[in-house]
Write an enzyme that holds these catalytic residues in place. Structure first.
Site, short mmCIF file in Angstrom:
data_model
loop_
_atom_site.label_atom_id
_atom_site.label_comp_id
_atom_site.label_asym_id
_atom_site.label_seq_id
_atom_site.Cartn_x
_atom_site.Cartn_y
_atom_site.Cartn_z
N LYS A 116 -37.52 6.90 9.05
CA LYS A 116 -36.23 7.26 8.48
C LYS A 116 -35.18 6.15 8.67
CE LYS A 116 -36.68 12.24 9.33
NZ LYS A 116 -37.10 12.90 8.12
N GLU A 200 -26.56 11.04 12.83
CA GLU A 200 -25.95 11.20 11.50
C GLU A 200 -24.77 12.14 11.57
OE1 GLU A 200 -28.73 12.59 8.56
OE2 GLU A 200 -29.68 10.62 8.39
N HIS A 235 -34.95 24.47 8.55
CA HIS A 235 -35.18 23.20 7.85
C HIS A 235 -36.48 23.18 7.06
CE1 HIS A 235 -31.71 21.88 9.96
NE2 HIS A 235 -32.29 21.97 11.14
N ARG A 297 -45.39 11.29 -1.95
CA ARG A 297 -46.53 12.13 -2.31
C ARG A 297 -46.07 13.18 -3.32
NH1 ARG A 297 -44.58 16.66 0.42
NH2 ARG A 297 -43.56 16.15 2.36
#
Ligand code: ADP
Length: 716
Positions: A116, A200, A235, A297
């Site tokens: 990430k 973040e 999530h 994907r």
């Protein structure tokens, strides 16, 4: 084009890939673990190879085994599906080294996006907006804390190597930062073997909006518009749709353009998804969007995109992997209507969404409709939901001209789903689709959490209607089972031997059916009344009959023998044995009535009743009630069968173990207690003998028919 491919996956996605392969004239090779020997994807493939034991690490993740199956079967390409090896660059390289095409992006693109922090850096360079925060290399606590303070509370800690929501923590203030960081690192280390963190800004009431992109080996990259996957639980996506509600043309053009830029930045080839997070804007529209990550994907939710664009993304994957150019140019790809997908899982919302693996004994999916697509791992025969993998049963996807039409269509389709043997989240999904917030398109990632109480309704006692349907189901079953004797063995239709109404010499014909509803016993006296029955329910009588003119699809495959003993022909039931008797053994699953027209007090209803072990499942108008049945014959048979091994009467949990190997027991002595349906079932020794083996411990989960204790009898 390829002539033969291997699918390195299982479940619904393996079947979905196979369908397109078949349609394109490509032969499919399946791989399977020990747990999937009987799985549908194995039976449907042209060839199938066992690659190892149930544990994914030793089968579906074991690339040596998969590559060697690929070589042995002589395939030209491997499709990894999603999950497992789909985003494993080493696997993509292993395929290439074996001279086999990996149907996916180049390993370098997988690697670039697999991290990430690195991905965010690439995106920043490419001018794609990223969530404000820290994604640098320095990982000491002081640096991370300073970054958090600079961003401003609350912040989100995220594992750099993360996926599936693991290693993520919301931190609201400085005081809780150190603890949250330590626990996020711990989780990340154990899940990914890597504890690097990102910090973040926490976006308030965010929406998860992602864009489907596709690249080819000729430099072409297109997008196929956005999907909204904001309806999440912890999530994890639950309901997905396309297009995203409330999105204007200008905003859509910007996010899609950003996604194409993201794909180009890593020379992307194949199907990919660029995930963004967006704040809430004015009037239900999304606000600013930021890049979160790219999934290299095919996604679980790709069907909603296929439905609104009229494409087949697996076909595209095959073509691009075979070196062809993208089948469509950007200006030819357009949105038509709206599509919504719901993920049907074998999990129990009533007990905190615990996975519910086991044997799915019966599965009924909605009847065919042109606007409905069902991507399922199972057919009506059911099958095993192994505890080793993701417990997804199926995806239901519905298309409509408008969002409302799609939502209503999906709702109605879900209400028709009938599953027996494992718990499902169908009721929960119905609640979500029905919710006014969802219907208004006011979705954000907090929707489920906020509305949990209303989405998971508490278990309530079965209403009179459900009890009446249960009675009719059992009574119809009995009538059906007696029919052959009526037709064949007797010419005398008035003979007491052919009656199924509990007729008795010197008595009023009636049968008492005993149900166990949520731990409470309910006795219902049923008496023949004309061509129907009078049911004396606790709340008053109900007159019931099978509706005339409705074809009843009564399918009693009564398994008269115990499992493994084969089917023995029915013997003529005697009137006394018939009392309260339903004709099925404790372990067999019997579909009593499917979509049968039943009249209750003059109202015509449609219901499905399934008899599974000692439980009766009543499905009616989206409701599902489970009633325990007291079945004297089954109880007697279970007892009768107890001499060799002692088996679980139904799926459940071992509540207590009273004996150990070597113990001598007397007939009737309690050996083990199984807890199921909130009730305890004591398994007793049928004869005196010696315990040779106790196979489970307290707390173990057992499936129906499993041998719990082995007993060596003293006398035969
Ligand atoms: P994973 O790869 O572990 O699934 P993602 O980065 O895709 O993690 O994030 C998963 C979900 O977490 C998102 O769909 C969103 O709901 C939430 N999320 C991620 N980043 C933020 C953020 N900065 N602010 C608020 N919510 C976030």
């Amino acid at each position: 084009m390829f002539r033969k491919i291997l699918i390195a996956n299982r479940g619904e996605i393996a079947r979905r890939i196979m369908r397109t392969a078949k349609w394109m004239g490509i032969r499919s090779v399946a791989v399977f673990s020990d747990a999937d020997r009987d799985a549908l994807h194995v039976r449907e493939a042209d060839e199938a190879y066992l690659i190892g034991p149930a544990a994914a690490a030793e089968s579906y993740l074991k690339f040596e085994a998969i590559v060697s199956a690929a070589k042995e079967s002589g395939v030209e390409a491997i499709h990894p599906g999603y999950g497992f090896l789909a985003e494993n660059a080493d696997f993509a390289e292993a395929c290439a080294a074996a001279g086999i095409v990996f149907i996916g992006p180049p390993p370098a693109a997988i690697r670039a996006m697999g991290d990430k922090a690195a991905a965010k850096a690439i995106m920043e360079q490419a001018g794609v907006p990223v969530v404000p925060g820290y994604h640098g290399k320095k990982q000491d606590s002081a640096t991370l804390l300073k970054a958090a303070e600079k961003i401003g509370w609350p912040v989100l800690l995220k594992a750099s190597a993360g996926g599936g929501g693991k290693g993520m923590r919301i931190v609201r203030d400085k005081a809780s930062f150190a603890d949250a960081l330590a626990s996020a690192k711990r989780e990340s280390r154990s899940a990914f073997g890597d504890d690097r963190m990102l910090v973040e800004k926490l976006i308030g009431h965010p929406r998860h909006i992602e864009v489907q992109v596709f690249g080819d080996t000729h430099g072409g990259v297109v997008h196929l518009f956005e999907r909204d996957c904001s309806v999440q639980r912890r999530h994890q996506k639950v309901i997905e749709e396309a297009p995203a509600p409330g999105v204007g043309e200008e905003w859509r053009a910007r996010i899609c353009e950003a996604a194409v830029a993201a794909a180009r930045a890593v020379d992307y080839v194949g199907a990919g998804t660029v995930e963004f997070i967006a704040g809430s804007g004015a009037g239900g529209a999304p606000g600013d969007f930021f890049f979160m990550e790219m999934n290299t994907r095919l996604q679980v939710e790709h069907p909603v995109t296929e439905m609104i664009t009229g494409t087949n993304l697996v076909e595209w994957q095959f073509r691009v992997a075979a070196g062809e150019a993208l089948p469509m140019e950007q200006h030819n790809i357009a949105i038509a209507g709206h599509a919504i997908e719901a993920r049907l899982y074998a999990e129990d919302p009533a007990s905190g969404f615990l996975p519910s693996p086991g044997r799915l004994r019966y599965l009924e999916m909605p009847s065919f409709a042109a606007n409905l697509r069902v991507d399922s791992a199972f057919d009506a025969g059911g099958g095993s939901v192994p505890p080793d993998y993701d417990p997804m049963v199926a995806k239901l996807i519905c298309w409509g001209e408008t969002r409302d039409e799609a939502a209503q269509g999906l709702h109605d389709a879900l209400a028709e789903v009938k599953a027996v043997g494992v718990a499902t989240n169908a009721g929960f999904l119905l609640g979500a689709l029905d919710h006014p917030e969802f219907r208004a398109g006011a979705v954000d990632t907090g929707f489920i959490e906020r509305n949990m109480d209303s989405l998971v309704p508490p278990r309530e006692p079965a209403p009179a209607r459900a009890l009446a349907l249960a009675c009719v189901g059992l009574l119809l079953s009995r009538r059906q089972q007696n029919t052959p004797f009526r037709a064949g063995a007797s010419n005398d239709r008035w003979s007491p031997w052919t009656r199924d109404d509990g007729w008795r010499l010197n008595g009023v014909g009636h049968t008492v059916l005993r149900f166990i509803d949520d731990g409470r016993e309910v006795d219902i006296s049923c008496s023949a009344d004309g061509d129907g029955w009078r049911l004396d329910l606790p709340g008053g009588p109900i007159m019931a009959r099978q509706s005339e003119g409705v074809v009843s699809d009564i399918l009693p495959p009564p398994r008269w023998g115990r499992d493994g003993e084969g089917v023995r022909p029915p013997t003529q039931p005697s009137p006394t044995r018939g009392e309260g008797w339903v004709g099925a053994t404790a372990r067999a699953h019997v579909l009593i009535a499917r979509d049968t027209g039943i009249e209750l007090d003059g109202a015509r209803l449609s219901a499905t009743v399934v008899h599974d072990g000692s439980t009766l499942h009543v499905f009616h108008e989206g409701g599902h009630w489970q009633l325990g049945i007291h079945d004297p014959l089954a109880a007697a048979e279970a007892h009768e069968g107890a001499s060799g091994g002692l088996t679980a009467p139904m799926p459940g949990k071992i509540a207590a173990v009273h004996v150990k190997a070597g113990d001598t027991v007397t007939a009737g002595q309690p050996l083990i207690v199984v807890e199921a349906m909130k009730m305890e079932h004591t398994i007793q020794a049928a004869t005196a003998g010696k315990v040779t083996e106790v196979r489970f411990r307290t707390g173990d989960q057992v499936s129906e028919g499993e041998v719990l204790v082995a007993l060596e009898g003293e006398t035969a």
